[in-house]
Design an enzyme around this catalytic site. Structure first.
Site, PDB file in Angstrom:
ATOM      1  CD  GLU A 196      -3.390  -0.823   1.227  1.00 16.84           C
ATOM      2  OE1 GLU A 196      -3.714   0.363   1.330  1.00 16.84           O
ATOM      3  OE2 GLU A 196      -4.200  -1.762   1.237  1.00 16.84           O
TER       4      GLU A 196
HETATM    5  N1  CAA Z   1      -5.638  12.374  -3.926  1.00 18.69           N
HETATM    6  C1  CAA Z   1      -6.031  13.018  -5.041  1.00 18.69           C
HETATM    7  N2  CAA Z   1      -5.179  13.335  -6.057  1.00 18.69           N
HETATM    8  C2  CAA Z   1      -3.902  12.978  -5.903  1.00 18.69           C
HETATM    9  C3  CAA Z   1      -3.428  12.301  -4.760  1.00 18.69           C
HETATM   10  C4  CAA Z   1      -4.355  12.010  -3.733  1.00 18.69           C
HETATM   11  N3  CAA Z   1      -3.982  11.396  -2.625  1.00 18.69           N
HETATM   12  N4  CAA Z   1      -2.109  12.076  -4.896  1.00 18.69           N
HETATM   13  C5  CAA Z   1      -1.763  12.596  -6.085  1.00 18.69           C
HETATM   14  N5  CAA Z   1      -2.849  13.132  -6.692  1.00 18.69           N
HETATM   15  C6  CAA Z   1      -2.894  13.836  -7.982  1.00 18.69           C
HETATM   16  C7  CAA Z   1      -2.046  15.096  -7.886  1.00 18.69           C
HETATM   17  O1  CAA Z   1      -2.794  16.182  -7.390  1.00 18.69           O
HETATM   18  C8  CAA Z   1      -1.633  15.312  -9.311  1.00 18.69           C
HETATM   19  O2  CAA Z   1      -2.694  15.898 -10.031  1.00 18.69           O
HETATM   20  P1  CAA Z   1      -2.461  17.273 -10.860  1.00 18.69           P
HETATM   21  O3  CAA Z   1      -1.440  16.917 -11.894  1.00 18.69           O
HETATM   22  O4  CAA Z   1      -3.799  17.544 -11.409  1.00 18.69           O
HETATM   23  O5  CAA Z   1      -1.969  18.252  -9.884  1.00 18.69           O
HETATM   24  C9  CAA Z   1      -1.482  13.888  -9.828  1.00 18.69           C
HETATM   25  O6  CAA Z   1      -2.275  13.054  -8.983  1.00 18.69           O
HETATM   26  C10 CAA Z   1      -0.031  13.415  -9.803  1.00 18.69           C
HETATM   27  O7  CAA Z   1       0.471  13.544  -8.498  1.00 18.69           O
HETATM   28  P2  CAA Z   1       2.019  13.353  -8.204  1.00 18.69           P
HETATM   29  O8  CAA Z   1       2.802  14.233  -9.125  1.00 18.69           O
HETATM   30  O9  CAA Z   1       2.223  13.493  -6.739  1.00 18.69           O
HETATM   31  O10 CAA Z   1       2.212  11.828  -8.684  1.00 18.69           O
HETATM   32  P3  CAA Z   1       3.477  10.908  -8.721  1.00 18.69           P
HETATM   33  O11 CAA Z   1       3.509  10.180  -9.991  1.00 18.69           O
HETATM   34  O12 CAA Z   1       4.689  11.705  -8.327  1.00 18.69           O
HETATM   35  O13 CAA Z   1       3.164   9.809  -7.587  1.00 18.69           O
HETATM   36  C11 CAA Z   1       3.040   8.874  -5.401  1.00 18.69           C
HETATM   37  C12 CAA Z   1       2.826  10.100  -6.300  1.00 18.69           C
HETATM   38  C13 CAA Z   1       2.561   9.334  -4.021  1.00 18.69           C
HETATM   39  C14 CAA Z   1       4.482   8.446  -5.313  1.00 18.69           C
HETATM   40  C15 CAA Z   1       2.162   7.703  -5.914  1.00 18.69           C
HETATM   41  O14 CAA Z   1       2.647   7.206  -7.139  1.00 18.69           O
HETATM   42  C16 CAA Z   1       2.053   6.571  -4.919  1.00 18.69           C
HETATM   43  O15 CAA Z   1       1.278   6.633  -3.963  1.00 18.69           O
HETATM   44  N6  CAA Z   1       2.817   5.478  -5.137  1.00 18.69           N
HETATM   45  C17 CAA Z   1       2.684   4.265  -4.338  1.00 18.69           C
HETATM   46  C18 CAA Z   1       1.694   3.339  -4.965  1.00 18.69           C
HETATM   47  C19 CAA Z   1       1.070   2.417  -3.964  1.00 18.69           C
HETATM   48  O16 CAA Z   1       0.716   2.778  -2.864  1.00 18.69           O
HETATM   49  N7  CAA Z   1       0.876   1.178  -4.385  1.00 18.69           N
HETATM   50  C20 CAA Z   1       0.235   0.223  -3.552  1.00 18.69           C
HETATM   51  C21 CAA Z   1      -0.524  -0.720  -4.368  1.00 18.69           C
HETATM   52  S1  CAA Z   1      -2.003  -1.244  -3.639  1.00 18.69           S
HETATM   53  C22 CAA Z   1      -1.619  -2.444  -2.562  1.00 18.69           C
HETATM   54  O17 CAA Z   1      -0.533  -2.655  -2.133  1.00 18.69           O
HETATM   55  C23 CAA Z   1      -2.851  -3.173  -2.113  1.00 18.69           C
HETATM   56  C24 CAA Z   1      -2.634  -4.568  -1.733  1.00 18.69           C
HETATM   57  O18 CAA Z   1      -2.945  -5.476  -2.487  1.00 18.69           O
HETATM   58  C25 CAA Z   1      -2.183  -4.866  -0.358  1.00 18.69           C
END
Ligand code: CAA
Length: 379
Positions: A361
């Protein structure tokens, strides 16, 4: 200490605890060894309605507040973290539907879960883990259908789900703004299960690759609009990460309880080892960390229940909870000494189960990215 819940919820928590004590705690040792998915235990848990905790009452669920859900997941994780995770992750797929779906989708898929199915949330791909926007799975519009092609990996419930919430690129030229989210029903031609992970811990949960090969789904299964997929995924994770923290607290609490029981009965140098300050202080430090983690989870839950922003607090809950689970279980193994390293005793399993809570996650490094991004906006 525990969460502060209503009398009604306390009764439910007690019933869940009794169920877990009788049906999960001891049984989990066997499926930890075999890596088998214990369907019969999940079937019994569904009779207890543990798959309906978060489904709103208007859709036939229990509609519990978030604090109550965290308290129940803690009890479940104390018995077996893989067991708790299976239900918690099942709620993730449904969270996306409840958040971004239309009325017909919400009703249909709540009914599906209530009817005894699990859901799965399929975001991660072999080349797109922390960099979730790097997904290559595609969805091509074809009349009243979308056709999905690609591979998702490390998908919890991947081989046992009734519905999958899947992200796929509808327009690669737009980067993450070209990602969309879809609901795919099990049994759809072109959807299959790939490699099954033989994991270090949480072995009572199912983790597989999910493969889409010209998988044709009705266009009405699009969640929100084309291009909403990344946002839906991030908003879903914002909610679910809190509960990862809550389950991590459960693992740590169980480890502390096991360590206390052992330290009271293990005699060395003529007295129980708990009389040694070196051991007693380890236990005190465990209690400090566990209670802190629990209250951080409670704070994130309360903010959600009150409609306040919670993205940063949820990331803190996940990150701190996962770190505490790893530290506390490792210290519990230390207190057990050589016995702690043996499969005969419960704490080595807890240590193996805990590790993934720093990884899935969103790794704890990614949680720090999320937290730092919030700080930059706040101050
Ligand atoms: N809510 C709403 N919008 C969001 C957001 C949020 N929490 N986070 C980012 N956004 C939006 C941003 O506002 C941005 O939009 P705009 O361009 O319109 O401003 C867009 O998304 C891109 O945001 P970032 O530039 O911050 O995106 P990024 O590519 O740099 O990635 C990150 C950000 C936080 C690293 C994200 O990629 C991330 O969370 N990565 C981890 C993925 C993850 O958690 N994977 C887990 C898989 S699920 C799992 O494990 C379940 C299971 O089976 C146990």
């Amino acid at each position: 200490m525990s969460y502060i819940c209503s009398e009604e919820t306390e009764e439910l928590i007690q019933a869940v605890k009794e169920f877990c004590d009788h049906e999960v705690r001891e049984q989990s040792k066997e499926y930890d060894r075999s890596g088998e998915w214990p369907k019969e235990i999940y079937d019994k848990a569904m009779e207890m309605q543990l798959h309906m905790l978060e489904i709103p009452e208007e859709y036939g669920g229990l509609g519990l507040d978030k604090v109550s859900v965290a308290a129940i997941l803690e009890e479940m994780a104390k018995a077996d973290a893989g067991f708790a995770l299976t239900f918690s992750v099942s709620s993730i797929g449904l969270k996306s539907v409840l958040m971004a779906g239309n009325e017909a989708q919400k009703k249909k898929y709540c009914d599906n879960i209530i009817g005894g199915h699990f859901s799965a949330f399929a975001l991660t791909e072999p080349q797109a883990g922390s960099d979730a926007a790097a997904g290559k799975t595609t969805a091509r519009k074809d009349g009243d259908f979308y056709v999905l092609n690609g591979r998702k990996t490390f998908i919890t419930n991947g081989g046992v789900a009734g519905i999958y919430v899947v992200t796929a690129m509808t327009d690669k030229t737009k980067g993450l703004k070209g990602m969309s989210a879809f609901i795919v029903e099990a049994g759809t031609p072109g959807l299959s299960t790939g490699k099954h992970e033989d994991k270090m811990g949480i072995r009572g949960s199912n983790t597989c690759d999910v493969v889409f090969d010209e998988c044709r789904i009705p266009a009405e299964n699009l969640l929100g609009n084309e291009g909403d997929g990344f946002k839906i995924a991030m908003q879903t994770l914002d909610i679910s990460r809190t509960f990862i923290g809550g389950m991590a607290v459960g693992i740590a609490q169980r480890a502390m309880e096991e360590a206390i029981a052992y330290a009271k009965t293990r005699i060395q140098f003529g007295q129980p080892i708990i009389k040694n300050q070196a051991i007693a202080f380890k236990l005190a430090d465990m209690a400090i960390q566990i209670e802190t983690a629990r209250q951080i989870v409670a704070n994130a839950c309360t903010r959600m229940d009150m409609g306040l922003p919670y993205g940063k607090e949820s990331a803190i809950a996940k990150c701190y909870g996962g770190d505490v689970a790893v530290k506390v279980t490792s210290e519990a193994v230390q207190i057990f000494g050589g016995y702690g390293y043996s499969r005969e005793y419960p704490v080595e399993k807890l240590m193996r189960d805990a590790k993934i809570y720093q990884i899935f996650e969103g790794t704890n490094e990614i949680q720090r990215v999320v937290i730092a991004n919030h700080l930059m906006k706040e101050y």
